[in-house]
Every structure is written in C-alpha cells, then in structure tokens.
Scaffold this active site. Structure first.
Site, mmCIF file in Angstrom:
data_model
loop_
_atom_site.group_PDB
_atom_site.id
_atom_site.type_symbol
_atom_site.label_atom_id
_atom_site.label_comp_id
_atom_site.label_asym_id
_atom_site.label_seq_id
_atom_site.Cartn_x
_atom_site.Cartn_y
_atom_site.Cartn_z
ATOM 1 N N LYS A 13 31.058 -31.484 -7.759
ATOM 2 C CA LYS A 13 31.639 -30.991 -9.023
ATOM 3 C C LYS A 13 32.721 -29.949 -8.753
ATOM 4 C CE LYS A 13 27.695 -29.523 -10.668
ATOM 5 N NZ LYS A 13 26.827 -29.908 -9.549
ATOM 6 N N ARG A 88 24.117 -27.114 -19.109
ATOM 7 C CA ARG A 88 23.174 -27.587 -18.111
ATOM 8 C C ARG A 88 21.815 -27.940 -18.720
ATOM 9 N NH1 ARG A 88 25.068 -25.604 -13.119
ATOM 10 N NH2 ARG A 88 23.723 -26.180 -11.406
ATOM 11 N N ARG A 127 27.696 -27.574 3.711
ATOM 12 C CA ARG A 127 28.644 -26.798 2.892
ATOM 13 C C ARG A 127 28.762 -25.362 3.388
ATOM 14 N NH1 ARG A 127 27.923 -26.721 -3.363
ATOM 15 N NH2 ARG A 127 25.803 -26.175 -2.808
ATOM 16 N N ARG A 161 25.522 -20.801 1.238
ATOM 17 C CA ARG A 161 24.989 -20.231 -0.009
ATOM 18 C C ARG A 161 23.493 -19.951 0.098
ATOM 19 N NH1 ARG A 161 27.192 -23.698 -5.087
ATOM 20 N NH2 ARG A 161 24.996 -23.685 -5.645
ATOM 21 N N ARG A 172 16.310 -27.399 -7.122
ATOM 22 C CA ARG A 172 17.502 -27.577 -7.962
ATOM 23 C C ARG A 172 17.640 -29.039 -8.419
ATOM 24 N NH1 ARG A 172 21.566 -25.282 -3.874
ATOM 25 N NH2 ARG A 172 23.159 -26.238 -5.180
#
Ligand code: AP5
Ligand code: MG
Length: 216
Positions: A13, A88, A127, A161, A172
């Site tokens: 995203k 969300r 990431r 992160r 998540r």
C-alpha cells in the site's frame, strides 16, 4: 480524485500510494505514517498509539478518526487525496462517509490490493524503513538502498519496524481479516471497489492500478 487503498499488511500500500499520489498530484495520507511520526516526536498521540501498534491491534477509533480528519482538512487535500490504511474498519468507513457528505464530496474508488499470504510475509521480513520518514520504504532484496542501511531519499538510518516481528505480523493479518476486510463489502455496496493483483514487480502493480482507476 479521492481514493482509498486497502490490502493486508505488506501488500505494498505504502509503496504504491507514494507512486500513485505522485502520478495523480494528490497527497498520500497514511495513518500508519502519521502515528509513527507522532511516536518519533514523542507526542501524547504517539504515546497513546504505540502500545496498540506494537501489539498489532488497531488504535482506538476516536483517536484515529480525529487524526485522519485533521489531515484531510489541510489545504493540500482540498482537491483530492489517497488514503493508505484508513479506513480500517466499518465504523471508520462510516465516519469517512459522514465527513465527505458534510462537504458534499464523494470517494471515486477503493483500490483493493490482493496478495497471497506467503508473499506478504516475505515482503515484511525484508522491509526496512527510514528513521526520518516512514514513507521512505525499502526491501533488502526487492528494493535495496544504494548504500546498506542508508535511505536513498534523505540519508536517514534504515531500520526494521517495531511491529514487523513474526508474532505481531500474524496478529496484524488476523486483525486485517476480522476488522478491515468487511470494509471491502461495505464499499462494494457503493460500487466503488476495484481489485487488482499486488504480486509482481512494483512498476507492473502501479500500471495495473492506474489502469484499474482509469487514469493510465
Ligand atoms: P500501517 O503502517 O498502515 O501498516 P499495515 O497496514 O500493516 O501495512 P504495511 O505498512 O505493513 O504494509 P504496506 O501495504 O504499506 O506495504 P509496503 O509498501 O511497506 O499500520 C500500522 C499500525 O498502525 C496498525 O497495525 C495499527 O496499529 C495502526 N493503524 C494505522 N492505521 C490505523 C487505522 N486507520 N485505525 C487504527 N489503527 C491504525 O511494502 C512492504 C515491503 O514490500 C516493502 O519492503 C516494499 O519495498 C516491498 N514491496 C512493495 N511492493 C513490492 C512489489 N511489488 N514487489 C516486491 N516487493 C515489494
Ligand atoms: Mg504501509
């Protein structure tokens, strides 16, 4: 244009939103990035959000909706915006509808990024994001920075992160299925949803998105 991007954690995203926002000359508004900026600045809002984010849960609606509304009311968003990570859940989608209705505005599209769960796990594991701005996103294999550990955009330090640990990612994903996926049906009833595959190279996904939005 007013666009909502929806998809599981790691779908791309943020990566796509940055490129689409640039192509469409509209601001990229990410509630995750706004929370992370508040955390690094040590604000009260950041302190409230951090424990929820670290556990992989949603930050309470009253905090999130207020923050998103404030951002959408800024001058640069008057002509349109691309929302990444908001709404969300269904109450947030209803709040957004109310906000837009009050201004006689409407969404143009909800872009739904579809991706197999194995790919999400691989993308999140590799990431790395920038300490200065969490919208500067890299991947150790798919999008390596020119210098190891250094952001290409601003020279900031790259790090993993806090919520990208395996257990939190699992949580998540569970929250995504339970709370966020129902907004896709909510927007289907308004005939706003366009679904594309988020697999494959970044530029191919962007081309698919532009075509699905009718702007290529
Ligand atoms: P948020 O920051 O929104 O995280 P998320 O939804 O879990 O999504 P991610 O940012 O993890 O993934 P992404 O889809 O942006 O993927 P990316 O482009 O980075 O939210 C974090 C937390 O904040 C939430 O858990 C919640 O606590 C809170 N929060 C936020 N909004 C909220 C709200 N509205 N209400 C309540 N709480 C809220 O890509 C991932 C990796 O893959 C990168 O390394 C990238 O380089 C790579 N990649 C991207 N595209 C490709 C491709 N095509 N091929 C190969 N690699 C790719
Ligand atoms: Mg993101």
């Amino acid at each position: 244009m007013r666009i909502v991007l929806v998809g599981p954690p790691g779908a791309g995203k943020g990566t796509q939103a940055a490129l689409l926002a640039k192509n469409l000359s509209i601001p990229h508004i990410s509630t995750g990035d706004l929370f992370r900026a508040n955390i690094s600045q040590g604000t009260e809002l950041g302190r409230k959000a951090k424990s929820y984010m670290d556990a992989g849960n949603l930050v309470p609606d009253e905090v999130t909706i207020e923050m998103a509304k404030d951002r959408m009311e800024q001058q640069d968003a008057a002509g349109g915006f691309l929302l990444d990570g908001f709404p969300r859940n269904v109450p947030q989608a209803e709040a957004l509808d109310d906000m837009l209705k009050a201004e006689s505005m409407k969404l143009d599209a909800v872009l739904d990024l579809e991706i197999p769960e194995e790919e999400v796990v691989e993308r999140i594991a590799g990431r790395r994001i920038c300490r200065n701005d969490s919208a500067h996103v890299f991947h150790v294999v798919n999008k390596p920075p020119k210098r190891d550990g250094v952001c290409d955009v601003c020279g900031g330090e790259l790090y993993q992160r806090d919520d990208d640990s395996e257990g939190t990612v699992r949580k998540r994903l569970e929250v995504y299925h339970q709370k966020t996926e129902p907004i896709i049906d909510y927007y289907r009833r308004q005939d706003l949803v366009v679904t594309i595959s988020a697999s494959g190279p970044v530029e191919e996904v962007t081309a698919r998105a532009m075509q699905a939005l009718g702007v290529s």
